[in-house]
Design an enzyme around this catalytic site. Structure first.
Site, short mmCIF file in Angstrom:
data_model
loop_
_atom_site.label_atom_id
_atom_site.label_comp_id
_atom_site.label_asym_id
_atom_site.label_seq_id
_atom_site.Cartn_x
_atom_site.Cartn_y
_atom_site.Cartn_z
N CYS A 13 48.07 -41.42 -49.37
CA CYS A 13 48.33 -40.01 -49.65
C CYS A 13 49.07 -39.92 -50.97
O CYS A 13 49.20 -40.91 -51.69
CB CYS A 13 49.08 -39.33 -48.50
SG CYS A 13 50.78 -39.90 -48.24
N ASN A 16 53.17 -41.33 -50.03
CA ASN A 16 53.36 -42.41 -49.06
C ASN A 16 54.64 -42.24 -48.25
O ASN A 16 55.28 -43.22 -47.88
CB ASN A 16 53.29 -43.79 -49.74
CG ASN A 16 53.17 -44.96 -48.78
OD1 ASN A 16 53.70 -46.04 -49.04
ND2 ASN A 16 52.49 -44.78 -47.67
N ARG A 19 51.91 -38.35 -44.77
CA ARG A 19 50.64 -38.55 -44.08
C ARG A 19 50.23 -40.01 -43.92
O ARG A 19 49.87 -40.43 -42.81
CB ARG A 19 49.52 -37.78 -44.80
CG ARG A 19 49.73 -36.27 -44.77
CD ARG A 19 48.79 -35.55 -45.70
NE ARG A 19 49.14 -35.81 -47.10
CZ ARG A 19 48.44 -35.39 -48.15
NH1 ARG A 19 47.34 -34.70 -47.95
NH2 ARG A 19 48.84 -35.64 -49.37
N SER A 20 50.26 -40.78 -44.99
CA SER A 20 49.75 -42.16 -44.87
C SER A 20 50.61 -43.05 -43.98
O SER A 20 50.06 -43.88 -43.25
CB SER A 20 49.49 -42.78 -46.25
OG SER A 20 50.63 -42.75 -47.08
N ASP A 130 48.95 -31.87 -46.56
CA ASP A 130 50.29 -32.42 -46.76
C ASP A 130 51.31 -31.54 -46.02
O ASP A 130 51.43 -30.35 -46.32
CB ASP A 130 50.62 -32.46 -48.25
CG ASP A 130 51.85 -33.27 -48.57
OD1 ASP A 130 52.64 -33.56 -47.64
OD2 ASP A 130 52.04 -33.63 -49.75
#
Length: 158
Positions: A13, A16, A19-20, A130
């Protein structure tokens, strides 16, 4: 990572931290629960360098904990080597996708398949928004999307 005989996935994303790391945590738990975590290299990264070394957002950590997932991940930026060492690079939105594709063109011997994680969503929600400027409910929505997508991705790659 063909050399190790393992499958590999990098979730990406913008920063970091939201989302990721949620996607990485969800996928790692699914792979662990499914008894296949030792067959995978699992990580996450950012397209930007804004948060390098930072822990995930506290709201994301709280969301993961609520679902029995812990992470000690620290934010890191995607490197050129990642395009050669990961089999899959799965990102969250069109902006991530275009930035990754732009960077991939600068790398020789790219082997990674760069896709939207949402392309695996059975509910067809291709974009994982996001939640940074949102609230706990927005992080829960990200968790739910990541859960659906990671389940489908894992089933496609078992």
């Amino acid at each position: 990572m063909a050399a190790t005989g393992k499958k590999s996935v990098l979730f990406v994303c913008l920063g970091n931290i939201c989302r990721s790391p949620i996607a990485e945590g969800v996928f790692r738990k699914m792979a662990t629960d499914g008894g296949v975590v030792d067959k995978w290299v699992i990580d996450s990264g950012a397209t930007s360098d804004w948060n390098i070394g930072s822990s995930p957002d506290a709201r994301g950590l709280a969301c993961l904990r609520k679902h029995g997932i812990e992470t000690s991940h620290r934010a890191q930026q995607v490197t050129n080597d990642d395009f050669m060492s990961f089999e899959y690079i799965l990102c969250m939105d069109e902006s991530n996708l275009s930035e990754l594709n732009r960077r991939a063109k600068l790398v020789k011997n790219i082997s990674a398949k760069i896709e939207l994680l949402g392309s695996y969503d059975p509910d067809k929600q291709r974009i994982i928004e996001d939640p940074y400027n949102g609230n706990a409910k927005d992080f829960e929505t990200v968790y739910e999307q990541c859960t659906r997508c990671c389940k489908a991705f894992l089933e496609n790659n078992s």
